[in-house]
Write a protein that holds these residues in place. Structure first.
Motif, PDB file in Angstrom:
ATOM      1  N   LEU A 395       0.926  -1.132  -0.042  1.00 32.83           N
ATOM      2  CA  LEU A 395       0.124  -0.269  -0.024  1.00 32.83           C
ATOM      3  C   LEU A 395       0.915   1.269   0.000  1.00 32.83           C
ATOM      4  CD1 LEU A 395      -2.853   1.018   0.164  1.00 32.83           C
ATOM      5  CD2 LEU A 395      -2.625   0.979   2.741  1.00 32.83           C
ATOM      6  N   GLN A 396       1.828   1.230   0.866  1.00 33.50           N
ATOM      7  CA  GLN A 396       2.806   2.378   0.757  1.00 33.50           C
ATOM      8  C   GLN A 396       3.422   2.539  -0.547  1.00 33.50           C
ATOM      9  OE1 GLN A 396       3.189   4.342   3.562  1.00 33.50           O
ATOM     10  NE2 GLN A 396       4.189   5.683   2.133  1.00 33.50           N
ATOM     11  N   ARG A 397       3.895   1.659  -0.968  1.00 33.37           N
ATOM     12  CA  ARG A 397       4.468   1.667  -2.481  1.00 33.37           C
ATOM     13  C   ARG A 397       3.569   2.166  -3.452  1.00 33.37           C
ATOM     14  NH1 ARG A 397       6.933  -3.403  -1.659  1.00 33.37           N
ATOM     15  NH2 ARG A 397       5.339  -4.446  -2.662  1.00 33.37           N
ATOM     16  N   LEU A 398       2.075   1.739  -3.381  1.00 37.15           N
ATOM     17  CA  LEU A 398       1.190   2.433  -4.246  1.00 37.15           C
ATOM     18  C   LEU A 398       0.963   3.821  -4.142  1.00 37.15           C
ATOM     19  CD1 LEU A 398      -0.949   1.851  -6.325  1.00 37.15           C
ATOM     20  CD2 LEU A 398      -2.595   1.199  -4.534  1.00 37.15           C
ATOM     21  N   ILE A 399       1.028   4.089  -2.588  1.00 36.81           N
ATOM     22  CA  ILE A 399       0.902   5.864  -2.519  1.00 36.81           C
ATOM     23  C   ILE A 399       2.087   6.421  -2.776  1.00 36.81           C
ATOM     24  CG2 ILE A 399       0.587   7.469  -0.420  1.00 36.81           C
ATOM     25  CD1 ILE A 399      -0.892   5.005   1.155  1.00 36.81           C
TER      26      ILE A 399
END
Length: 429
Positions: A395-399
């Motif tokens: 999720l952090q990579r997507l953000i």
């Protein structure tokens, strides 16, 4: 095989050491059963005893597999409801118990329509340890009231031990000492433990005195056996137990460093209970000091895995269950070895997972299943935490990717503005 192993959850170290002990047990049991074969049908063919042991071990591993699938916290309530059932079975055994395998104590009961003999004291110990762990985990966060603990903890404990004591003092002493260890670890106040120990000594003394007053009563017949074993251990008076110990010591001395070799034991033909109570002497005779120390090391490694499993458990009940079920198993093994080398009087305790006998193996496997169930739960929690961390990382990579895309769009817009503004200025002129 790989698919089967992948289905085994929990501590792989415990699985491995249990499997090694079980696999090793076939050789000494196959060898030591020869005297039983001669006594049973006069041929000396031990194949039937080997197949019987194989069936016991196979059923034991099936028990471990299915028990470890059950969430271990279910056993909190199960122990409470099983305790009255245990009392009924122990009472029936006390009244109608049978003599099995030459044992002179009525500590076995025959299961109707099945033809299987069962030793209820082993099952009672299992239920009692879980029951004590349940109580200690419930009261860990609250101040312990002694009178309340007498009613909720010690009364059930003493009722259970009262049913086991007349026929099996060694098992009673083992259970009581392990419960004392468990309550000490569970931070039960030491002054209360002292009162309980004193009460236990007074009750045992009263029991022995009553047996002296009624020496012909069948209920107290085992007291004379206890006295003779302690007396023979401390003196040189000859006795049947001395005969067993002498044969065990001869077997151990014959083994030396490397042993006589698998199946080449001589004392197995003279040593009573050579496949159960005194199997460690046969192991040392056939496999030498190296084999004896190897078995000892396997139990110590299993103890180490129990300590690790207890440390990793996230609940108080889980920690106490691992200690309450795991430590008695190792302690029983040490007692069996100590009897074989005459460090302790004859007690009749088997060597867990190695000695022949269905009840001992199956009860040990139930305990192992519960312990592995605790480690499986912690493993599942750890796996869930890893998966949650992976999801958060994704999720952090997507953000970060979205933010980078927005920054790139802003930069492209600013370049277009820089290009467009001079052109607009020229057109305006």
């Amino acid at each position: 095989m790989k698919q089967l192993i992948s289905r085994l959850k929990g501590d792989k170290g415990i699985w491995s050491f249990v499997a090694l002990l079980a696999l090793f047990s076939f050789m000494p049991v196959f060898s030591a059963s020869s005297n039983l074969a001669y006594l049973g049908h006069g041929t000396g063919n031990t194949l039937g005893y080997l197949l019987k042991h194989l069936a016991h071990i196979a059923c034991g591993f099936a028990i471990i597999y299915y028990v470890h699938k059950i969430p271990y916290h279910y056993f909190r309530s199960i122990s409470k409801w099983l305790l009255p059932v245990v009392w009924v079975v122990l009472a029936i055994t006390m009244i109608k118990g049978t003599v099995i395998g030459g044992a002179n104590a009525s500590r076995w009961i025959q299961i109707p329509f099945v033809g299987i003999s069962f030793q209820p004291s082993a099952f009672a110990a299992l239920v009692l340890f879980v029951f004590v762990a349940r109580y200690l985990s419930k009261t860990r966060t609250e101040p312990i009231d002694f009178m309340e603990s007498l009613k909720e903890l010690w009364l059930p404990v003493f009722i259970t031990l009262m049913f086991i004591l007349p026929s099996n003092f060694s098992t009673t002493a083992l259970i009581f000492s392990m419960i004392l260890m468990l309550v000490f670890i569970g931070k039960y106040p030491m002054k209360y433990i002292g009162i309980i120990v004193g009460s236990g000594i007074i009750f045992l003394t009263f029991f022995v005195l009553v047996s002296k007053a009624f020496p012909d009563a069948k209920f107290f017949s085992r007291v004379r056996t206890w006295e003779s074993r302690i007396e023979n251990f401390s003196t040189d008076k000859p006795d049947e137990d001395d005969y067993q110990i002498e044969k065990a010591k001869i077997a151990i001395a014959s083994g030396k460093i490397y042993g006589l070799g698998p199946g080449k034991s001589v004392q197995k033909n003279f040593l009573p209970q050579s496949s159960s109570d005194f199997i460690y002497a046969i192991i040392v005779e056939e496999y030498g000091l190296i084999g004896g120390l190897g078995v000892l090391c396997l139990y110590l490694l299993l103890l180490f895995r129990f300590v690790v499993a207890s440390h990793k458990a996230t609940t108080i009940f889980g920690k106490l269950v691992v200690i309450g079920l795991g430590f008695p198993m190792i302690f029983q093994a040490m007692i069996n070895m100590a009897v074989a080398v005459e460090l302790l009087p004859v007690t009749g305790q088997t060597l867990p997972l190695i000695s022949s006998g269905g009840t001992s193996i199956w009860m040990t496997c139930i305990a192992l299943g519960i312990i592995i169930g605790v480690t499986k739960k912690e493993e599942e929690i750890e796996q869930e935490q890893k998966e949650a961390a992976k999801r958060e990382e994704a999720l952090q990579r997507l953000i970060d990717a979205e933010l980078a895309s927005e920054e790139q769009d802003k930069e492209s817009y600013s370049i277009e503005d820089k290009v467009a503004n001079p052109m607009n200025a020229v057109l305006n002129k």
